[in-house]
Design an enzyme around this catalytic site. Structure first.
Site: not given
Ligand code: C5P
Length: 237
Positions: A34, A61, A63, A66, A121, A213
């Site tokens: 990603k 990614d 996002k 518009d 989130t 991570r």
């Protein structure tokens, strides 16, 4: 249906990202990766092409959110980079989502998967109420946005593995759940609050797990990736 482990390449630049991927040289299974805003804005299309040339699948990614015309045209550019998965904010509405799908579709009819972000989130019910004037419970808005995405023809949503079952019941078993917030039972949670192990994500019905991570910061990233693949897919790398 294809299920996979996606490694989040949350690095500041091309050099770090490529040095990380160098560790996977000689590994038969090229990880699906990603690329998020930080890395894309730093290293751009050139890095996307380089990583594709090395044989990796890419989830870009970015996002998008518009007006439909702009999103459609931007998606056409991303599709031309031959990425495998893109995303947008379902909050942009169904006309925007349909324009995105149209923009993504290549001359031969193929296109990258298109995934919607529902509520981030980081968005709380208090923020929704006070700043967005949305009075409904957050779970309700998440499910409505997922259903809007499904009705608009999108392929899935980003959600927690804990929501995967609910999303599948509402939007269909083939509607993809792309799920971050993955941790090994014995690793640090970092800033993630609700976490799930790769094996639990599998039993909860996640289609793709996004792991950052626990792999990128591991002492042995290849071993950590192998552990994810084994636990989530039951396969060796
Ligand atoms: O390092 P970690 O495994 O927490 O990385 C998770 C990745 O998934 C990051 O790239 C993060 O931005 C992304 N993500 C997330 N939670 C969301 C949406 C995306 O952690 N709700």
């Amino acid at each position: 249906m294809a299920k996979d482990v996606i490694i989040a390449l949350d690095f500041a630049g091309a050099e770090q990202a490529l040095a990380f991927l160098d560790k996977f040289e000689g590994v038969a299974r090229k990880p699906f990766v990603k690329i998020g805003m930080e890395l894309f804005y730093a290293a751009g299309s050139e890095l996307v092409r380089e990583i594709k040339a090395r044989g990796h699948k890419i989830f870009l990614d970015l996002k998008l959110h518009d007006i439909p015309n702009t999103v459609g045209k931007a998606m056409a550019v991303l599709s031309g980079l031959d990425v495998d998965m893109c995303n947008l904010h379902a909050a942009g509405g169904s006309v925007m989502m349909r324009a995105a799908l149209e923009g993504l579709t290549r001359a031969d009819g193929s296109r990258p998967l298109l995934i919607a972000v529902t509520q981030l989130t980081s968005t709380s019910e208090q923020l929704m109420r006070e700043e967005l004037l949305i009075d409904r419970p957050i779970d309700e808005t998440v499910m409505l946005y997922a259903e809007n995405a499904a009705r608009s023809g999108l392929d899935g949503v980003v959600c927690s593995p804990l929501e995967a079952g609910k999303v599948h019941s509402a939007c269909g078993e083939n509607f993809l759940t792309v799920t971050p917030g993955i941790r090994f039972a014995d690793s640090a949670k970092g800033d993630q609050v609700r976490v799930t192990t790769p094996a639990d994500a599998r039993s909860l019905g996640s289609d793709y797990i996004v792991v950052g991570r626990p792999v990128t910061a591991a002492a042995d990233p290849v071993a950590a990736y192998a552990r994810c693949v084994k636990d989530f897919l039951g396969e060796e790398i």
